[in-house]
Design a protein around this motif. Sequence first.
Motif, PDB file in Angstrom:
ATOM      1  N   ASP A 190      -9.365  -5.744  14.011  1.00 60.46           N
ATOM      2  CA  ASP A 190     -10.429  -5.206  13.057  1.00 60.46           C
ATOM      3  C   ASP A 190     -10.557  -3.724  12.775  1.00 60.46           C
ATOM      4  O   ASP A 190     -10.494  -3.220  14.117  1.00 60.46           O
ATOM      5  CB  ASP A 190     -11.722  -5.720  13.433  1.00 60.46           C
ATOM      6  CG  ASP A 190     -11.979  -7.311  13.249  1.00 60.46           C
ATOM      7  OD1 ASP A 190     -11.171  -8.029  12.593  1.00 60.46           O
ATOM      8  OD2 ASP A 190     -12.849  -8.174  13.960  1.00 60.46           O
ATOM      9  N   GLU A 191     -10.859  -3.303  11.835  1.00 61.73           N
ATOM     10  CA  GLU A 191     -10.984  -2.000  11.982  1.00 61.73           C
ATOM     11  C   GLU A 191     -11.778  -1.314  12.556  1.00 61.73           C
ATOM     12  O   GLU A 191     -11.514  -0.099  13.409  1.00 61.73           O
ATOM     13  CB  GLU A 191     -11.476  -1.526  10.275  1.00 61.73           C
ATOM     14  CG  GLU A 191     -11.562   0.015  10.092  1.00 61.73           C
ATOM     15  CD  GLU A 191     -11.792   0.442   8.561  1.00 61.73           C
ATOM     16  OE1 GLU A 191     -11.773   1.522   8.298  1.00 61.73           O
ATOM     17  OE2 GLU A 191     -12.133  -0.549   7.729  1.00 61.73           O
ATOM     18  N   LEU A 218      -6.339   5.644   4.848  1.00 61.50           N
ATOM     19  CA  LEU A 218      -6.944   4.385   5.659  1.00 61.50           C
ATOM     20  C   LEU A 218      -6.809   4.592   7.132  1.00 61.50           C
ATOM     21  O   LEU A 218      -7.931   4.260   7.731  1.00 61.50           O
ATOM     22  CB  LEU A 218      -6.177   3.211   5.143  1.00 61.50           C
ATOM     23  CG  LEU A 218      -6.822   1.516   5.737  1.00 61.50           C
ATOM     24  CD1 LEU A 218      -8.127   1.413   5.466  1.00 61.50           C
ATOM     25  CD2 LEU A 218      -5.615   0.576   5.608  1.00 61.50           C
ATOM     26  N   LEU A 231       0.821  -1.315  -0.011  1.00 64.85           N
ATOM     27  CA  LEU A 231      -0.039  -0.078  -0.167  1.00 64.85           C
ATOM     28  C   LEU A 231       1.014   1.221  -0.036  1.00 64.85           C
ATOM     29  O   LEU A 231       1.836   1.303   0.868  1.00 64.85           O
ATOM     30  CB  LEU A 231      -0.761  -0.025   1.208  1.00 64.85           C
ATOM     31  CG  LEU A 231      -2.071   0.853   1.393  1.00 64.85           C
ATOM     32  CD1 LEU A 231      -3.051   0.235   0.019  1.00 64.85           C
ATOM     33  CD2 LEU A 231      -2.870   0.621   2.666  1.00 64.85           C
ATOM     34  N   HIS A 249      -2.780 -14.019   3.460  1.00 68.08           N
ATOM     35  CA  HIS A 249      -3.040 -12.619   3.050  1.00 68.08           C
ATOM     36  C   HIS A 249      -4.763 -12.395   3.240  1.00 68.08           C
ATOM     37  O   HIS A 249      -5.414 -13.623   3.417  1.00 68.08           O
ATOM     38  CB  HIS A 249      -2.933 -12.129   1.646  1.00 68.08           C
ATOM     39  CG  HIS A 249      -3.418 -13.279   0.767  1.00 68.08           C
ATOM     40  ND1 HIS A 249      -4.655 -12.965  -0.055  1.00 68.08           N
ATOM     41  CD2 HIS A 249      -2.791 -14.470   0.166  1.00 68.08           C
ATOM     42  CE1 HIS A 249      -4.764 -14.060  -1.042  1.00 68.08           C
ATOM     43  NE2 HIS A 249      -3.631 -14.982  -0.791  1.00 68.08           N
ATOM     44  N   SER A 306       0.213  -6.079   3.880  1.00 63.94           N
ATOM     45  CA  SER A 306      -0.565  -6.845   2.744  1.00 63.94           C
ATOM     46  C   SER A 306      -0.485  -8.449   2.957  1.00 63.94           C
ATOM     47  O   SER A 306      -1.738  -8.963   2.222  1.00 63.94           O
ATOM     48  CB  SER A 306      -0.017  -6.371   1.356  1.00 63.94           C
ATOM     49  OG  SER A 306       0.065  -4.935   1.327  1.00 63.94           O
ATOM     50  N   ASP A 310      -8.486  -9.954   1.735  1.00 62.65           N
ATOM     51  CA  ASP A 310      -9.030  -9.129   0.569  1.00 62.65           C
ATOM     52  C   ASP A 310      -8.554  -7.694   0.888  1.00 62.65           C
ATOM     53  O   ASP A 310      -8.828  -6.733   0.034  1.00 62.65           O
ATOM     54  CB  ASP A 310     -10.564  -9.316   0.548  1.00 62.65           C
ATOM     55  CG  ASP A 310     -10.797 -10.592   0.014  1.00 62.65           C
ATOM     56  OD1 ASP A 310      -9.855 -11.526  -0.460  1.00 62.65           O
ATOM     57  OD2 ASP A 310     -11.927 -11.217   0.509  1.00 62.65           O
ATOM     58  N   GLN A 311      -8.119  -7.257   1.950  1.00 65.37           N
ATOM     59  CA  GLN A 311      -7.727  -6.021   2.530  1.00 65.37           C
ATOM     60  C   GLN A 311      -6.472  -5.978   3.162  1.00 65.37           C
ATOM     61  O   GLN A 311      -6.080  -6.927   3.524  1.00 65.37           O
ATOM     62  CB  GLN A 311      -8.924  -5.535   3.048  1.00 65.37           C
ATOM     63  CG  GLN A 311      -8.901  -5.686   4.647  1.00 65.37           C
ATOM     64  CD  GLN A 311      -9.912  -7.266   4.768  1.00 65.37           C
ATOM     65  OE1 GLN A 311     -10.576  -7.495   3.757  1.00 65.37           O
ATOM     66  NE2 GLN A 311      -9.992  -7.536   6.287  1.00 65.37           N
ATOM     67  N   THR A 312      -6.219  -4.842   3.511  1.00 66.24           N
ATOM     68  CA  THR A 312      -4.923  -4.681   4.170  1.00 66.24           C
ATOM     69  C   THR A 312      -5.185  -4.881   5.769  1.00 66.24           C
ATOM     70  O   THR A 312      -6.317  -4.711   6.235  1.00 66.24           O
ATOM     71  CB  THR A 312      -4.671  -3.016   4.111  1.00 66.24           C
ATOM     72  OG1 THR A 312      -4.293  -2.468   2.834  1.00 66.24           O
ATOM     73  CG2 THR A 312      -3.109  -2.890   5.008  1.00 66.24           C
ATOM     74  N   LEU A 313      -4.160  -5.589   6.150  1.00 62.32           N
ATOM     75  CA  LEU A 313      -4.313  -6.093   7.586  1.00 62.32           C
ATOM     76  C   LEU A 313      -3.539  -5.299   8.442  1.00 62.32           C
ATOM     77  O   LEU A 313      -2.476  -4.457   7.893  1.00 62.32           O
ATOM     78  CB  LEU A 313      -3.625  -7.439   7.526  1.00 62.32           C
ATOM     79  CG  LEU A 313      -4.203  -8.675   6.725  1.00 62.32           C
ATOM     80  CD1 LEU A 313      -3.425  -9.740   6.831  1.00 62.32           C
ATOM     81  CD2 LEU A 313      -5.925  -8.940   7.437  1.00 62.32           C
TER      82      LEU A 313
END
Length: 218
Positions: free
Chosen positions: A168-169, A17, A9, A121, A102, A123-126
């Motif tokens: 988690d976000e 983000l 990223l 990995h 990633s 589906d999104q940035t960790l």
Amino acid sequence: MCGRYAITLPDDAMVQLFSAAPANNLPDVPNYNVCPTTDIHVVTGDAEFGRRLVSMRWGFVPEWYKTPTDGPLLINARSETIAQKPAFRNACRTRRCLIPVSGFYEWTKDSDGTRWPWYIHADQTLALAGVWQRWGSEDNQLSSCAVVTTGANETMSQVHHRMPVVIDEADWGLWLGEQGHGAATLMKAADEELLSFHQVDRAVNSNRASGAQLIEVA
């Protein structure tokens, strides 16, 4: 454990983000083979100054080390003992951070002892859970960090018995200390469906290897 990872990223995308102000000395991206003792991207939280995207050495340096290499290289902190270990117990209360990745690598061994790498990995940035520490004098100060790990979930246990803690976000603020107490509850294995993995070329076994081909299916 977590001993190698990739980050693709761009800096400005990480800034957006994580809603973080960037430092001016961030490491180069993309990097498909991030190794311990190198400088990495880290998100910190501060009640006064807000979130920052900064550069830190991957390899936690306890305050009592006389030099950064005075003792064992601490790239991981076990969630089960982080609150008791002298190296990490203060950091886990007041200096928690997020480490954007990633994906990350783990290895299995075959019957001949050959090490085979796997790329894990989503589906999104960790955002991996981390703890950090300042070391040294004001004139010669080093910021360093470690990835928090926990026991692997059933999916990940096919590759390794441990895995990094993924935040988690919705919980980023809690882990960074922006939302009061309760961060300890986040130190658990990720949901089974979050992560996928595939075998990659053994070229990544070398810490000098680079390039996008490192994460491609072998």
